[in-house]
Design an enzyme around this catalytic site. Structure first.
Site, mmCIF file in Angstrom:
data_model
loop_
_atom_site.group_PDB
_atom_site.id
_atom_site.type_symbol
_atom_site.label_atom_id
_atom_site.label_comp_id
_atom_site.label_asym_id
_atom_site.label_seq_id
_atom_site.Cartn_x
_atom_site.Cartn_y
_atom_site.Cartn_z
ATOM 1 N N SER A 8 -9.189 4.828 -0.689
ATOM 2 C CA SER A 8 -10.036 3.790 -1.289
ATOM 3 C C SER A 8 -10.946 3.204 -0.211
ATOM 4 O O SER A 8 -10.450 2.695 0.804
ATOM 5 C CB SER A 8 -9.159 2.662 -1.850
ATOM 6 O OG SER A 8 -9.946 1.484 -1.943
ATOM 7 N N HIS A 33 -12.185 7.110 -3.548
ATOM 8 C CA HIS A 33 -11.921 6.078 -4.576
ATOM 9 C C HIS A 33 -12.792 4.858 -4.305
ATOM 10 O O HIS A 33 -12.739 4.275 -3.212
ATOM 11 C CB HIS A 33 -10.433 5.690 -4.540
ATOM 12 C CG HIS A 33 -10.006 4.738 -5.616
ATOM 13 N ND1 HIS A 33 -9.731 5.137 -6.910
ATOM 14 C CD2 HIS A 33 -9.797 3.403 -5.582
ATOM 15 C CE1 HIS A 33 -9.346 4.073 -7.608
ATOM 16 N NE2 HIS A 33 -9.380 3.018 -6.834
ATOM 17 N N ASP A 35 -13.717 1.107 -5.249
ATOM 18 C CA ASP A 35 -13.224 -0.087 -5.949
ATOM 19 C C ASP A 35 -14.376 -1.036 -6.215
ATOM 20 O O ASP A 35 -14.802 -1.773 -5.333
ATOM 21 C CB ASP A 35 -12.137 -0.768 -5.100
ATOM 22 C CG ASP A 35 -10.830 -0.026 -5.201
ATOM 23 O OD1 ASP A 35 -10.192 0.214 -4.164
ATOM 24 O OD2 ASP A 35 -10.445 0.323 -6.336
ATOM 25 N N MET A 37 -15.781 -4.231 -7.708
ATOM 26 C CA MET A 37 -15.285 -5.544 -8.132
ATOM 27 C C MET A 37 -16.469 -6.490 -8.331
ATOM 28 O O MET A 37 -17.398 -6.514 -7.523
ATOM 29 C CB MET A 37 -14.336 -6.112 -7.073
ATOM 30 C CG MET A 37 -13.153 -5.207 -6.802
ATOM 31 S SD MET A 37 -12.073 -5.943 -5.556
ATOM 32 C CE MET A 37 -10.914 -4.589 -5.299
ATOM 33 N N HIS A 67 -13.495 3.152 -9.840
ATOM 34 C CA HIS A 67 -12.530 2.264 -10.517
ATOM 35 C C HIS A 67 -13.263 0.951 -10.783
ATOM 36 O O HIS A 67 -13.481 0.164 -9.854
ATOM 37 C CB HIS A 67 -11.314 2.077 -9.593
ATOM 38 C CG HIS A 67 -10.369 1.024 -10.059
ATOM 39 N ND1 HIS A 67 -9.379 0.513 -9.245
ATOM 40 C CD2 HIS A 67 -10.232 0.377 -11.245
ATOM 41 C CE1 HIS A 67 -8.682 -0.404 -9.905
ATOM 42 N NE2 HIS A 67 -9.187 -0.497 -11.132
ATOM 43 N N MET A 69 -13.498 -2.610 -11.715
ATOM 44 C CA MET A 69 -12.797 -3.881 -11.929
ATOM 45 C C MET A 69 -13.897 -4.887 -12.235
ATOM 46 O O MET A 69 -14.281 -5.723 -11.400
ATOM 47 C CB MET A 69 -11.982 -4.273 -10.685
ATOM 48 C CG MET A 69 -10.723 -3.445 -10.537
ATOM 49 S SD MET A 69 -10.029 -3.486 -8.899
ATOM 50 C CE MET A 69 -10.989 -2.219 -8.111
ATOM 51 N N MET A 138 -1.990 0.906 -12.037
ATOM 52 C CA MET A 138 -2.077 -0.046 -10.918
ATOM 53 C C MET A 138 -0.673 -0.413 -10.466
ATOM 54 O O MET A 138 0.136 -0.896 -11.256
ATOM 55 C CB MET A 138 -2.823 -1.302 -11.351
ATOM 56 C CG MET A 138 -4.299 -1.112 -11.637
ATOM 57 S SD MET A 138 -5.207 -0.418 -10.260
ATOM 58 C CE MET A 138 -5.081 -1.758 -9.083
ATOM 59 N N GLY A 145 -6.943 -5.006 -1.269
ATOM 60 C CA GLY A 145 -6.206 -3.931 -0.602
ATOM 61 C C GLY A 145 -5.045 -4.556 0.163
ATOM 62 O O GLY A 145 -4.915 -5.777 0.241
ATOM 63 N N GLY A 146 -4.181 -3.718 0.693
ATOM 64 C CA GLY A 146 -3.111 -4.191 1.577
ATOM 65 C C GLY A 146 -1.980 -4.939 0.911
ATOM 66 O O GLY A 146 -1.206 -5.644 1.563
ATOM 67 N N ASP A 176 -2.340 3.564 -7.921
ATOM 68 C CA ASP A 176 -3.282 2.839 -7.067
ATOM 69 C C ASP A 176 -2.726 1.494 -6.584
ATOM 70 O O ASP A 176 -2.524 0.581 -7.372
ATOM 71 C CB ASP A 176 -4.546 2.594 -7.909
ATOM 72 C CG ASP A 176 -5.657 1.963 -7.135
ATOM 73 O OD1 ASP A 176 -6.703 1.679 -7.750
ATOM 74 O OD2 ASP A 176 -5.501 1.744 -5.915
ATOM 75 N N GLY A 177 -2.478 1.438 -5.265
ATOM 76 C CA GLY A 177 -2.118 0.137 -4.708
ATOM 77 C C GLY A 177 -0.800 0.147 -3.967
ATOM 78 O O GLY A 177 0.239 0.444 -4.553
ATOM 79 N N GLY A 178 -0.849 -0.175 -2.675
ATOM 80 C CA GLY A 178 0.387 -0.314 -1.894
ATOM 81 C C GLY A 178 1.074 0.992 -1.575
ATOM 82 O O GLY A 178 2.269 1.031 -1.278
ATOM 83 N N GLY A 198 -5.635 2.915 0.465
ATOM 84 C CA GLY A 198 -6.744 2.288 1.195
ATOM 85 C C GLY A 198 -6.299 1.933 2.604
ATOM 86 O O GLY A 198 -6.575 2.639 3.578
HETATM 87 C C1 DX5 Z 1 -7.002 -2.909 -5.679
HETATM 88 C C2 DX5 Z 1 -7.676 -1.549 -5.654
HETATM 89 C C3 DX5 Z 1 -6.902 -0.525 -4.874
HETATM 90 C C4 DX5 Z 1 -6.725 -0.923 -3.422
HETATM 91 C C5 DX5 Z 1 -5.758 0.008 -2.745
HETATM 92 O O1 DX5 Z 1 -7.622 -3.707 -6.664
HETATM 93 O O2 DX5 Z 1 -7.837 -1.054 -6.958
HETATM 94 O O3 DX5 Z 1 -7.593 0.723 -4.940
HETATM 95 O O4 DX5 Z 1 -7.957 -0.870 -2.760
HETATM 96 O O5 DX5 Z 1 -5.619 -0.474 -1.443
HETATM 97 P P1 DX5 Z 1 -4.217 -0.344 -0.674
HETATM 98 O O6 DX5 Z 1 -3.938 1.143 -0.621
HETATM 99 O O7 DX5 Z 1 -4.488 -0.951 0.662
HETATM 100 O O8 DX5 Z 1 -3.202 -1.080 -1.494
HETATM 101 ZN ZN ZN Z 2 -8.651 1.029 -7.089
#
Ligand code: DX5
Ligand code: ZN
Length: 219
Positions: A8, A33, A35, A37, A67, A69, A138, A145-146, A176-178, A198
């Site tokens: 990401s 990927h 993101d 927002m 993606h 958002m 998700m 991220g993070g 996606d995420g963590g 990410g």
């Molecule tokens: C969060 C995003 C994810 C995020 C993933 O809203 O959709 O794609 O960037 O980042 P990590 O891998 O750091 O959780």
């Molecule tokens: Zn994402």
């Protein structure tokens, strides 16, 4: 299909985005990927379709997975379709007409998907399954991220795979995420096909080493 890694760019250095994307692709990334927002659907603002078009012009040919958002989504679907996206996914809560938005993604020549927040039920799949190429589950709440992987996601991935086979569909499951070295193999065993990472990649010293280790865990 072979399992794929989708870094990401939210965690990349935006001041060197072209180089960062080329570097992770060279290091073995399969999909990029994005993101997107809008500081409305999620309380953060990132970037729009021009970044996608500029990365294409810069020479990025890897598949781009957008993606959204954002709310609403239809104008962004058209703009990212024109800007060179390959996949476009959106949150069902962000469209007044989910079926129409999915069909719009197909009309702009992209593969379509729905994004499921941790509390969002998979029921949305029921009547649009034929419009869907991928679902994005998700494993964190969207916007940052993070964050830490939410462990109820393991069951949700298995439920999604069951739902897809019950409905007789060929749909990719992206998570996606963590995601990091400590949980990616369990996520893969639960049935994930595409892994968004990410911070685990962009915060690491050596992208090729990190990607190779992550890929070894999902081989
Ligand atoms: C969060 C995003 C994810 C995020 C993933 O809203 O959709 O794609 O960037 O980042 P990590 O891998 O750091 O959780
Ligand atoms: Zn994402």
């Amino acid at each position: 299909m072979a399992k794929k890694l989708a870094p990401s760019i939210l965690s990349a250095d935006f001041a060197r985005l072209g180089e960062e994307v080329s570097e992770v692709v060279k290091a073995g990334a399969d999909i990029i990927h994005f993101d997107v927002m809008d500081n409305h659907y999620v309380p953060v603002l990132t970037f729009g379709p021009k970044i996608c078009a500029d990365l294409r012009a810069y020479g990025v040919s890897a598949p781009i997975d957008v993606h959204l958002m954002a709310k609403p989504v239809d104008d962004l679907i058209k703009a990212f379709g024109d800007a060179g996206a390959d996949y476009i996914t959106f949150h069902p809560e962000a469209s007044e007409h989910i079926d129409r938005s999915l069909r719009l993604i197909e009309q702009v020549g992209c593969k379509a998907g729905l994004v499921f927040n941790p509390a969002t039920p998979l029921d949305y799949l029921e009547y649009v399954i034929d419009q869907i190429d991928m679902i994005l589950i998700m494993s964190v709440n969207p916007g940052y991220g993070g964050q830490k992987f939410i462990s109820t996601t393991y069951k949700k991935i298995k439920d999604a795979k069951e739902c897809i086979s019950r409905l007789g569909a060929e749909i990719l499951v992206e998570v996606d995420g963590g995601i990091n070295l400590s949980n990616i193999s369990e996520i893969s065993s639960a049935g994930a096909d595409i892994f968004v990472a990410g911070s685990a990649i962009f915060d690491s010293e050596n992208y090729a080493e990190t990607i190779a280790k992550l890929k070894k865990k999902i081989a």
